[in-house]
Write a protein that holds these residues in place. Structure first.
Motif, mmCIF file in Angstrom:
data_model
loop_
_atom_site.group_PDB
_atom_site.id
_atom_site.type_symbol
_atom_site.label_atom_id
_atom_site.label_comp_id
_atom_site.label_asym_id
_atom_site.label_seq_id
_atom_site.Cartn_x
_atom_site.Cartn_y
_atom_site.Cartn_z
ATOM 1 N N PHE A 75 0.832 -1.198 0.000
ATOM 2 C CA PHE A 75 0.000 0.000 0.000
ATOM 3 C C PHE A 75 0.873 1.257 0.000
ATOM 4 O O PHE A 75 0.683 2.175 -0.804
ATOM 5 C CB PHE A 75 -0.917 0.010 1.230
ATOM 6 N N SER A 76 1.841 1.286 0.907
ATOM 7 C CA SER A 76 2.704 2.461 1.017
ATOM 8 C C SER A 76 3.607 2.625 -0.207
ATOM 9 O O SER A 76 3.768 3.725 -0.724
ATOM 10 C CB SER A 76 3.559 2.363 2.286
ATOM 11 N N ARG A 78 3.147 1.604 -3.264
ATOM 12 C CA ARG A 78 2.384 2.044 -4.434
ATOM 13 C C ARG A 78 2.148 3.549 -4.391
ATOM 14 O O ARG A 78 2.299 4.244 -5.408
ATOM 15 C CB ARG A 78 1.054 1.300 -4.474
ATOM 16 N N ARG A 79 1.787 4.068 -3.229
ATOM 17 C CA ARG A 79 1.571 5.515 -3.106
ATOM 18 C C ARG A 79 2.861 6.291 -3.317
ATOM 19 O O ARG A 79 2.869 7.337 -3.976
ATOM 20 C CB ARG A 79 0.976 5.819 -1.736
ATOM 21 N N ARG A 134 -8.660 9.724 1.117
ATOM 22 C CA ARG A 134 -8.487 8.805 -0.009
ATOM 23 C C ARG A 134 -7.026 8.783 -0.448
ATOM 24 O O ARG A 134 -6.229 9.627 -0.045
ATOM 25 C CB ARG A 134 -9.382 9.215 -1.189
ATOM 26 N N ASP A 135 -6.710 7.831 -1.331
ATOM 27 C CA ASP A 135 -5.343 7.714 -1.829
ATOM 28 C C ASP A 135 -4.870 8.970 -2.550
ATOM 29 O O ASP A 135 -3.686 9.306 -2.505
ATOM 30 C CB ASP A 135 -5.238 6.518 -2.783
ATOM 31 N N ALA A 138 -2.990 11.333 -0.351
ATOM 32 C CA ALA A 138 -1.650 10.870 -0.010
ATOM 33 C C ALA A 138 -0.699 11.038 -1.187
ATOM 34 O O ALA A 138 0.443 11.494 -1.025
ATOM 35 C CB ALA A 138 -1.692 9.413 0.431
ATOM 36 N N VAL A 139 -1.149 10.689 -2.380
ATOM 37 C CA VAL A 139 -0.305 10.823 -3.575
ATOM 38 C C VAL A 139 0.031 12.292 -3.827
ATOM 39 O O VAL A 139 1.160 12.630 -4.201
ATOM 40 C CB VAL A 139 -1.012 10.202 -4.794
ATOM 41 N N VAL A 207 4.713 9.867 2.872
ATOM 42 C CA VAL A 207 3.691 8.813 2.872
ATOM 43 C C VAL A 207 3.302 8.443 4.299
ATOM 44 O O VAL A 207 2.128 8.142 4.584
ATOM 45 C CB VAL A 207 4.163 7.567 2.086
ATOM 46 N N GLU A 211 -0.455 8.842 5.612
ATOM 47 C CA GLU A 211 -1.196 7.659 6.042
ATOM 48 C C GLU A 211 -1.638 7.741 7.499
ATOM 49 O O GLU A 211 -2.596 7.084 7.895
ATOM 50 C CB GLU A 211 -0.344 6.406 5.809
ATOM 51 N N VAL A 215 -5.297 8.650 5.069
ATOM 52 C CA VAL A 215 -5.802 7.367 4.569
ATOM 53 C C VAL A 215 -5.821 6.368 5.720
ATOM 54 O O VAL A 215 -5.292 6.631 6.798
ATOM 55 C CB VAL A 215 -4.938 6.818 3.406
ATOM 56 N N GLY A 218 -1.624 1.194 5.136
ATOM 57 C CA GLY A 218 -0.219 1.464 4.897
ATOM 58 C C GLY A 218 0.592 1.530 6.180
ATOM 59 O O GLY A 218 0.072 1.417 7.297
#
Length: 269
Positions: A75-76, A78-79, A134-135, A138-139, A207, A211, A215, A218
């Motif tokens: 999860f982490s 990917r972000r 939401r993701d 974070a992104v 991140v 998180e 979110v 992660g």
């Protein structure tokens, strides 16, 4: 002889000596009761916790962390790499143009230098208001954190292009596009990779911040959740996981840099 000694590469084991010594002292103090286990669990307990977190049977018992480590890290990661890729895609072209063109520099550089000192944590309310929990939020924070070192270092690399190279290329009939792609960009690549390494480190920091608040999954989320319920063994295992993930991703970037910049020594070993 001194020159030969300086040029020889140190053993990879040398970098493990100090961490190993600190872990050994930590373990001895923990077992002796000098360090409270509820605050700083011994490394052996942290290792056992990490093992259960990584390979334990998920969904069984009262431990919500069992068997979720790989999913949590993914999860982490990917972000991080989504935000980092966006920062590269925006920061490198913009940095090249700022370093090459005075009009672009006059338009964008003051804004970048004004926004750069604002810490990632100050952007959290804005991120939540715009993107929600939401993701995407974070992104956004990860990309923003990685963007500034990338664009600043790319700008410096573009500006440091030797004028003699530019004159020679123009004398040979190179167009502006060819100058940028074949002269300015290759010259800026070492600075670009330096900025990318700095940006990647900030991305892993961002991140965790994102998180914890923005979110619900992660490494950052697990870190805060474990602290909230008093699982300091999970907290420390999480911190070690973050460090390892950041180190490995940096090593991958350094390896790519060595291949791309085979004509020039790159990075610190």
């Amino acid at each position: 002889m001194a020159a030969i000694a300086r040029s020889s590469s140190p053993s990879p084991l040398l970098g493990l000596a100090l961490p190993a010594a600190l872990v050994a002292v930590w373990e001895v103090l923990g077992r002796a009761g000098v360090v409270p286990q509820g605050i700083l669990p011994a490394p052996s307990l942290v290792a056992a916790t990490w093992w259960d977190w990584a390979v334990g049977p998920s969904g069984m018992g009262l431990n919500p962390y069992l068997g979720t480590w790989f999913e949590t890290v993914l999860f982490s990661a990917r972000r991080v790499f989504t935000g980092f890729a966006a920062a590269i895609a925006l920061g490198v072209p913009l940095g090249i143009m700022i370093g090459w063109n005075r009009l672009v520099a006059g338009a964008f550089d003051p804004l970048i230098q004004s926004l750069r000192p604002i810490p990632i944590t100050a952007w959290l309310p804005f991120s939540i208001a715009v993107f929600g929990i939401r993701d995407a939020g974070a992104v956004f924070l990860i990309g923003l954190g990685a963007f500034f070192p990338i664009v600043v270092n790319t700008t410096a690399g573009a500006r440091d292009t030797p004028r003699n190279l530019i004159r020679a290329a123009r004398m040979m009939g190179a167009s502006e596009r060819q100058l940028l792609l074949r002269v300015v960009l290759p010259n800026a690549l070492p600075a670009i990779f330096t900025g990318m390494r700095l940006g990647l480190g900030i991305a892993w920091t961002a991140v965790i911040v994102a998180e914890i608040v923005a979110v619900k999954s992660g490494l950052g989320y697990v870190l805060w959740d474990a602290y909230y319920v008093g699982r300091m063994d999970v907290v420390i295992a999480d911190m070690v996981s973050i460090g390892i993930a950041g180190f490995l991703s940096d090593r991958i970037l350094v390896a790519i840099g060595h291949r791309v910049l085979h004509w020039k020594q790159f990075g610190a070993r």
